[in-house]
Design an enzyme around this catalytic site. Structure first.
Site, PDB file in Angstrom:
ATOM      1  N   ASN A   1      35.726   7.895  44.437  1.00 16.74           N
ATOM      2  CA  ASN A   1      34.579   8.485  43.403  1.00 16.74           C
ATOM      3  C   ASN A   1      33.768   8.902  42.907  1.00 16.74           C
ATOM      4  OD1 ASN A   1      34.433   7.868  39.954  1.00 16.74           O
ATOM      5  ND2 ASN A   1      34.413   5.884  40.511  1.00 16.74           N
TER       6      ASN A   1
ATOM      7  N   LYS B   1      32.123   9.878  40.695  1.00 13.89           N
ATOM      8  CA  LYS B   1      30.862   9.657  39.992  1.00 13.89           C
ATOM      9  C   LYS B   1      30.253  10.535  39.181  1.00 13.89           C
ATOM     10  CE  LYS B   1      31.660   5.078  40.370  1.00 13.89           C
ATOM     11  NZ  LYS B   1      30.399   3.216  40.457  1.00 13.89           N
TER      12      LYS B   1
ATOM     13  N   HIS C   1      38.295   2.586  34.380  1.00 11.02           N
ATOM     14  CA  HIS C   1      36.555   2.436  34.917  1.00 11.02           C
ATOM     15  C   HIS C   1      36.003   1.387  34.100  1.00 11.02           C
ATOM     16  CE1 HIS C   1      33.418   2.155  37.614  1.00 11.02           C
ATOM     17  NE2 HIS C   1      34.116   2.783  37.953  1.00 11.02           N
TER      18      HIS C   1
ATOM     19  N   GLU D   1      32.668   1.148  34.185  1.00 11.17           N
ATOM     20  CA  GLU D   1      31.816   1.942  33.706  1.00 11.17           C
ATOM     21  C   GLU D   1      32.035   2.796  32.062  1.00 11.17           C
ATOM     22  OE1 GLU D   1      30.904   4.218  37.007  1.00 11.17           O
ATOM     23  OE2 GLU D   1      30.278   2.602  37.854  1.00 11.17           O
TER      24      GLU D   1
ATOM     25  N   GLU E   1      38.184  -4.438  40.337  1.00 11.73           N
ATOM     26  CA  GLU E   1      36.974  -3.237  41.028  1.00 11.73           C
ATOM     27  C   GLU E   1      35.735  -5.212  40.349  1.00 11.73           C
ATOM     28  OE1 GLU E   1      36.206   0.449  42.317  1.00 11.73           O
ATOM     29  OE2 GLU E   1      36.052   0.352  40.148  1.00 11.73           O
TER      30      GLU E   1
ATOM     31  N   GLY F   1      28.925  -1.168  43.185  1.00 13.69           N
ATOM     32  CA  GLY F   1      27.201  -0.096  42.765  1.00 13.69           C
ATOM     33  C   GLY F   1      26.308  -1.654  43.221  1.00 13.69           C
TER      34      GLY F   1
ATOM     35  N   SER G   1      31.342  -1.329  45.913  1.00 18.34           N
ATOM     36  CA  SER G   1      30.392  -2.028  47.185  1.00 18.34           C
ATOM     37  C   SER G   1      30.889  -1.909  48.438  1.00 18.34           C
ATOM     38  CB  SER G   1      29.888  -3.089  46.699  1.00 18.34           C
ATOM     39  OG  SER G   1      28.806  -2.688  46.154  1.00 18.34           O
TER      40      SER G   1
HETATM   41  P1  PGA Z   1      30.483   1.437  44.297  1.00 19.67           P
HETATM   42  O1  PGA Z   1      31.825   1.776  43.502  1.00 19.67           O
HETATM   43  O2  PGA Z   1      31.306   1.427  45.666  1.00 19.67           O
HETATM   44  O3  PGA Z   1      29.808   2.387  44.380  1.00 19.67           O
HETATM   45  O4  PGA Z   1      30.279   0.042  44.363  1.00 19.67           O
HETATM   46  C1  PGA Z   1      32.980   1.824  43.133  1.00 19.67           C
HETATM   47  C2  PGA Z   1      33.432   2.196  41.608  1.00 19.67           C
HETATM   48  O5  PGA Z   1      33.283   2.078  40.756  1.00 19.67           O
HETATM   49  O6  PGA Z   1      35.281   2.312  42.182  1.00 19.67           O
END
Ligand code: PGA
Length: 254
Positions: free
Chosen positions: A11, A13, A97, A99, A169, A175, A215
């Protein structure tokens, strides 16, 4: 575990430029011969999809979108429809997601519409679910995640489920560099599998890939993939670095 190998999804982003995407995809393509049974998907921002799709055409790398709208066309400023994605060889779409939920107000109902529109267009939706750190501290993570999952699966009661994936997740792990432990992720995945089985039966539950995200890095990936119900990963930050993403795919291929 689902048959057919693990699924590793990147992803990106809101990170992309023609130069960076070309370099990243070029490096992935050079190693694509060693993916083995693992499947790799990259999810660039919408604007980069046509160029990335052209680069990976005919390779083992598939293209996904970071979201998808439920209508086919019309007055929906800023949105992209399933058929528009299909025109550019997109075969996966992330929906729900955290976010999108937290920063753009997407509700379970909106996520459900996106999910089922993707299914209807033969795009595999990757439904993201996950609890906050506070919810985990309260011990209510299973109930939270189950309600996010049921809200979407229930909305499709009338239709055939087709092919879909679920990504667990935990919000506190995204992150932050603090992945869930393999044991905690496995416990949640087993719970998710039982919910899918309750809704659609054992056959579909067994063949639905359950991905872990939050992460994921080259360091913890092998431990996660060794768990019975962890069928792959949804990778954010590490998917932007070719060497990191390839190491995760390689852990999935073994
Ligand atoms: P990350 O993000 O691997 O940077 O923690 C995962 C995601 O939001 O899909």
């Amino acid at each position: 575990m689902v048959s057919g190998g693990k699924l590793v999804v990147g992803n990106w982003k809101m990170n992309s430029s023609p130069a960076a995407d070309g370099a990243l995809v070029g490096q992935l393509l050079r190693s694509a011969g060693s993916f083995g049974a693992a499947s790799a998907v990259v999810c660039p921002p919408f604007i980069a999809i046509p160029a990335v799709a052209e680069m990976v055409a005919g390779s083992p790398i598939a293209v996904g979108a970071q979201n998808v709208h439920w209508e086919e066309k019309g007055a929906f400023t800023g949105e992209i429809s399933p058929s528009m994605l299909r025109n550019y060889s997109v075969t996966y779409a992330i929906v729900g997601h955290s976010e999108r939920r937290a920063l753009f107000g997407e509700t379970d109902a909106a996520v459900a519409r996106r999910f089922w529109a993707a299914v209807g267009a033969s795009i595999v939706p990757i439904l993201c679910v996950g609890e906050s750190g506070e919810e985990r501290n309260l011990g209510v993570q299973n109930a939270i995640v189950e309600s996010q999952l049921r809200a979407v699966l229930r909305a499709g009661e009338a239709g055939s489920p087709g092919k879909f994936a679920v990504a667990y997740e935990p919000i506190w792990a995204i992150g932050t560099g603090k992945s869930a432990s393999a044991a905690d992720a496995q416990a949640m995945h087993r719970h998710l599998r039982s919910v899918v089985e309750d809704v659609f039966g054992e056959g579909i539950a067994k063949r639905t890939p359950l991905l872990y995200g939050g992460s994921v890095s080259r360091h913890g990936a092998a431990d996660l993939f060794a768990e019975k119900d962890i069928d792959g990963a949804l990778v954010g930050g590490a998917s932007l670095v070719a060497g990191e993403f390839l190491a995760i795919i390689s852990a999935a291929a073994n």
